[in-house]
Enzyme design. Structure first.
Site, PDB file in Angstrom:
ATOM      1  N   LYS A 147      -6.604   0.426   0.792  1.00 22.77           N
ATOM      2  CA  LYS A 147      -5.544  -0.542   1.061  1.00 22.77           C
ATOM      3  C   LYS A 147      -5.015  -1.151  -0.233  1.00 22.77           C
ATOM      4  O   LYS A 147      -3.799  -1.275  -0.446  1.00 22.77           O
ATOM      5  CB  LYS A 147      -6.064  -1.629   2.009  1.00 22.77           C
ATOM      6  CG  LYS A 147      -5.139  -2.800   2.214  1.00 22.77           C
ATOM      7  CD  LYS A 147      -3.800  -2.363   2.820  1.00 22.77           C
ATOM      8  CE  LYS A 147      -2.770  -3.444   2.691  1.00 22.77           C
ATOM      9  NZ  LYS A 147      -2.628  -4.276   3.818  1.00 22.77           N
TER      10      LYS A 147
ATOM     11  N   CYS B 228       1.322  -9.664   0.200  1.00 17.05           N
ATOM     12  CA  CYS B 228       0.457  -8.491   0.052  1.00 17.05           C
ATOM     13  C   CYS B 228       0.614  -7.856  -1.315  1.00 17.05           C
ATOM     14  O   CYS B 228      -0.324  -7.833  -2.107  1.00 17.05           O
ATOM     15  CB  CYS B 228       0.818  -7.477   1.122  1.00 17.05           C
ATOM     16  SG  CYS B 228       0.939  -8.244   2.746  1.00 17.05           S
TER      17      CYS B 228
END
Ligand code: SAJ
Length: 420
Positions: free
Chosen positions: A220, A274
């Protein structure tokens, strides 16, 4: 094996859509959040965040009774943790800004669910996390429940299975991507992975690929760092092109004609929760090694200041210019202003008092309080263009792309998104 009850801890931008989609598969979902107001809103069939079509799904699953929200965790077969993982702002020993990951929300979630854990439960960490966080989560659970066995000691035979399955959905497309994206599933043992795959198969149409928890965590972080590094490349090109008097948008289009070149778009900086955060988790783990990743963060974080200087220079040509700033959100066609470079730029311009500032943001009804206090006004595109001397394009919202370009012809235009 089917699942009858799933609990989702954290009902924000990831947790709420996930809870709603699982509930729509006829599974009883208990959503847990520390925010009483969010809990009440959801139980009334409404939503407290903006995401296309989410209101319809939430209303439907609350009406059927498949989704219920509460502030206090209850027993369930699965616990999915989707809480924020920001970083602490601080300074390192050399006086440089440091970005240590803040896992306190995961720790609190672990402590909250531990009392209701039962043998056979599956705990999944969905929050984007630094490498090692899933092991830490399992450690916090074990500390609170010494009567149960966990995979770090008992492997495949543990009472509680623990896995990391990072969310990868794009804001604005969450409901589609939750179902269609492939999922990376990192169990702390093979049994943990297998059980987590069973769960995701209940609502994911993409592939569920298994690995270990550390690799899933790094996967991720790698995806978002890859994007950050590539945007940094584009942002650096935009500054070089300004100096060399080349249109960077034309340049990128031309270079992308090469079959193996695919440059991303420069912009006013990188925002959101993010891409501007996750690369720091890699830098924090490996400060000596993560050089390109760190430089990309610094390059992208510097871009808003470059834009501010450009606007200040343009404003200097006028006595008291009206500056129209198009867009406040962190990217196109959403209402989310958090961690937005556009907002940062408008705030800084307002505090420098270099002119009268009008913000145009079709996705919000009122300005954040601090901007109104600084005298910034919210207006429609037409009203702003009528009076502006300087027009700054900060977000490529569809309303701005659809504007007639002749409306800009008499203005000084600073277009950070290449749409005019
Ligand atoms: N941006 C550019 N130029 C580009 C692309 C983006 O300047 O060419 C800027 C945007 O304007 C925005 C920022 O980057 O300010 C981030 O936007 P984004 O659309 O790239 O990403 P997010 O933050 O909305 O979502 C990302 C996604 N990650 C990847 O595409 C690798 C999403 O799939 C993740 O689930 C999400 O982060 C997350 O939650 O981690």
């Amino acid at each position: 094996m089917t699942f009858k009850t799933v609990s989702v801890i954290g009902l924000g931008y990831i947790g709420l859509p996930t809870a709603a989609v699982i509930a729509s598969r006829d599974i009883q979902v208990i959503g847990v959040d520390v925010n009483q107001q969010a809990v009440d809103t959801i139980n009334a069939g409404n939503i407290h965040i903006v995401e296309p079509d989410l209101d319809i799904v939430v209303r439907s699953v609350v009406t059927t009774g498949n989704l219920r929200a509460t502030t206090i965790p209850e027993p369930a077969e699965v616990f999915m943790i989707a809480v924020p993982t920001p970083f602490y702002h601080g300074e390192d020993a050399n006086g440089e800004a440091s970005h240590k990951p803040n896992l306190s929300y995961i720790e609190s979630a672990a402590k909250a669910i531990a009392p209701v854990l039962e043998k056979g439960n599956l705990v999944i960490l969905e929050s984007t996390s630094p490498v090692g966080a899933t092991e830490k989560l399992a450690g916090w659970l074990k500390e609170a429940r010494p009567d149960l066995s966990f995979p770090q000691d008992a492997g495949d035979t543990a009472d509680i299975n623990v896995a990391h399955c990072p969310e990868r959905v794009l804001p604005g497309y969450v409901l589609q991507e939750l179902v269609s994206n492939d999922r990376v599933i990192g169990g702390m043992s093979n049994a943990c992975s297998a059980r987590a795959v069973e769960l995701y198969k209940t609502f994911v149409r993409g592939e569920c690929i298994t690995t270990n928890a550390r690799t899933a965590e790094m996967a991720k972080l790698t995806e978002n760092s890859f994007r950050d590094v590539n945007i940094a490349f584009a942002n650096e090109l935009s500054v070089i092109c300004d100096k060399l008097k080349i249109n960077v948008w034309e340049l990128v289009k031309l270079a992308n004609r090469h079959p193996r070149v695919n440059i991303l778009n420069p912009g006013p900086g990188v925002g959101g929760h993010c891409i501007a955060v996750d690369p720091w988790f890699i830098v924090d783990s490996c400060p000596e090694e993560a050089n390109i990743i760190k430089q990309a963060r610094l390059t992208n974080d510097a871009k808003p200041y470059y834009v501010i200087d450009k606007i200040t220079k343009a404003a200097d040509e006028f006595k008291r210019p009206v500056i129209a700033c198009l867009g406040l959100a962190f990217k196109a066609d959403i209402d989310d202003l958090r961690e937005s470079p556009a907002l940062q730029i408008v705030q800084e311009l307002a505090s420098r008092d270099i002119g009268d500032i009008i913000a145009v943001e079709p996705n919000i009804k009122a300005l954040p309080e601090n901007l109104s206090k600084e005298g910034v006004k919210l207006a429609t595109l037409e009203a702003a263009l009528e009076v502006a001397n300087v027009v700054v394009v900060l977000v490529d919202h569809k309303e701005f792309k659809a504007a007639d370009s002749t409306q800009f012809s008499t203005k000084v235009v600073i277009d950070t998104r290449g749409i005019v």
